[in-house]
Design a protein around this motif. Structure first.
Motif, short mmCIF file in Angstrom:
data_model
loop_
_atom_site.label_atom_id
_atom_site.label_comp_id
_atom_site.label_asym_id
_atom_site.label_seq_id
_atom_site.Cartn_x
_atom_site.Cartn_y
_atom_site.Cartn_z
N VAL A 103 0.84 -1.20 0.00
CA VAL A 103 0.00 0.00 0.00
C VAL A 103 0.87 1.25 0.00
N VAL A 104 1.91 1.23 0.85
CA VAL A 104 2.81 2.38 0.92
C VAL A 104 3.53 2.58 -0.41
N ASP A 105 4.02 1.48 -1.00
CA ASP A 105 4.74 1.58 -2.27
C ASP A 105 3.85 2.13 -3.38
N LEU A 106 2.59 1.68 -3.43
CA LEU A 106 1.68 2.18 -4.46
C LEU A 106 1.36 3.65 -4.25
N VAL A 107 1.23 4.07 -3.00
CA VAL A 107 1.00 5.48 -2.71
C VAL A 107 2.20 6.30 -3.17
N LEU A 108 3.42 5.81 -2.86
CA LEU A 108 4.63 6.52 -3.29
C LEU A 108 4.68 6.64 -4.80
N LEU A 121 10.36 19.51 -9.52
CA LEU A 121 9.27 18.54 -9.42
C LEU A 121 9.68 17.20 -10.04
N VAL A 122 10.40 17.24 -11.16
CA VAL A 122 10.86 16.00 -11.80
C VAL A 122 11.83 15.26 -10.89
N VAL A 123 12.80 15.98 -10.35
CA VAL A 123 13.79 15.35 -9.46
C VAL A 123 13.10 14.78 -8.22
N VAL A 154 10.97 10.18 -4.98
CA VAL A 154 9.84 9.53 -4.34
C VAL A 154 9.56 8.17 -4.97
N ALA A 155 9.78 8.07 -6.28
CA ALA A 155 9.49 6.82 -6.98
C ALA A 155 10.46 5.70 -6.64
N LEU A 156 11.70 6.04 -6.34
CA LEU A 156 12.73 5.00 -6.15
C LEU A 156 12.37 3.98 -5.07
N PRO A 157 12.03 4.41 -3.83
CA PRO A 157 11.69 3.39 -2.83
C PRO A 157 10.43 2.61 -3.17
#
Length: 223
Positions: A26-31, A142-144, A149-152
């Motif tokens: 759930v956390v990963d999908l939110v991230l 915003l891109v960086v 945020v996407a990496l974890p």
């Protein structure tokens, strides 16, 4: 981020680890969802600014202006370098700010070739080397941020399948010892674990993807 694990006594190491993986998903999908929004806003902003600049270069009016105020690029990561120019449109004096880049150096009184919007002459850019200015930096940020945020989240989704397969095998009792950013499991296995890393007795599952379940910790990593 807080630990998503449960005490082993709440159902044994396999039950606890699977509960952790469900909650972690759930956390990963939110991230990943937040990252998608950030990346979309950043990329969309760049596209918008690029289209606006291209349209101005194509449809604007070229004029030779005079620099009346100069803020040249003088330090690293300066994003607001600009030159304020003045020129005449239909007999009226117009002032416009044009953002400049590291290779641009102007002096007051220097002729500057610009392209301006005929409907709003105060909107102008350098004719040969238009720059996006601080707005472009904001969208780049915003891109960086989206990537960070996407990496974890991406790592969690990537390792989840391997972790689930590992829990289908037999566990082995080991002792976890933190060694810098890595965790030593027993005498031979050292791996970088993600989550709240265990320290002390653990039950370890898997060979390639490692799931380590401690007394009140669950962590996952890859060798």
């Amino acid at each position: 981020m807080r630990d998503l694990g449960e005490p082993v006594g709440a159902g044994g190491p396999v039950v606890v680890a699977r509960r952790y993986l469900r909650r972690r998903l759930v956390v990963d999908l939110v991230l990943l969802g937040v990252a998608a929004l950030l990346l979309g806003a950043g990329v969309g902003g760049f596209v918008f600014l690029g289209v606006q600049s291209g349209r101005l270069a194509h449809d604007g009016v070229v004029a030779t202006a005079t620099a009346i105020e100069v803020d040249n690029y003088t330090r690293r990561f300066q994003f607001d370098a600009h030159v304020v120019v003045t020129f005449r449109v239909a007999g009226e004096v117009v002032e416009a700010r044009c953002y400049t880049g590291p290779g641009d150096q102007f002096v007051v009184g220097q002729p500057v070739v610009v392209v301006y919007d005929p409907d709003d002459p105060t909107t102008a850019q350098l004719a040969g080397d238009p720059q996006l200015g601080p707005a472009g930096v904001a969208f780049l940020g915003l891109v960086v941020l989206g990537i960070l945020v996407a990496l974890p989240g991406a790592y969690g989704v990537w390792t989840r399948r391997g972790a689930g397969k590992a829990l289908g095998g037999s566990g082995r009792e080991m002792t976890a010892r933190r060694a810098g950013r890595r965790t030593a499991l027993g005498d031979e296995l050292t791996v970088r674990l993600h989550g709240r890393r265990p320290d002390g007795p653990v039950t370890v599952f898997g060979d390639r993807t490692i799931v380590a379940v401690g007394r009140d910790h669950v962590a996952v990593g890859r060798r």
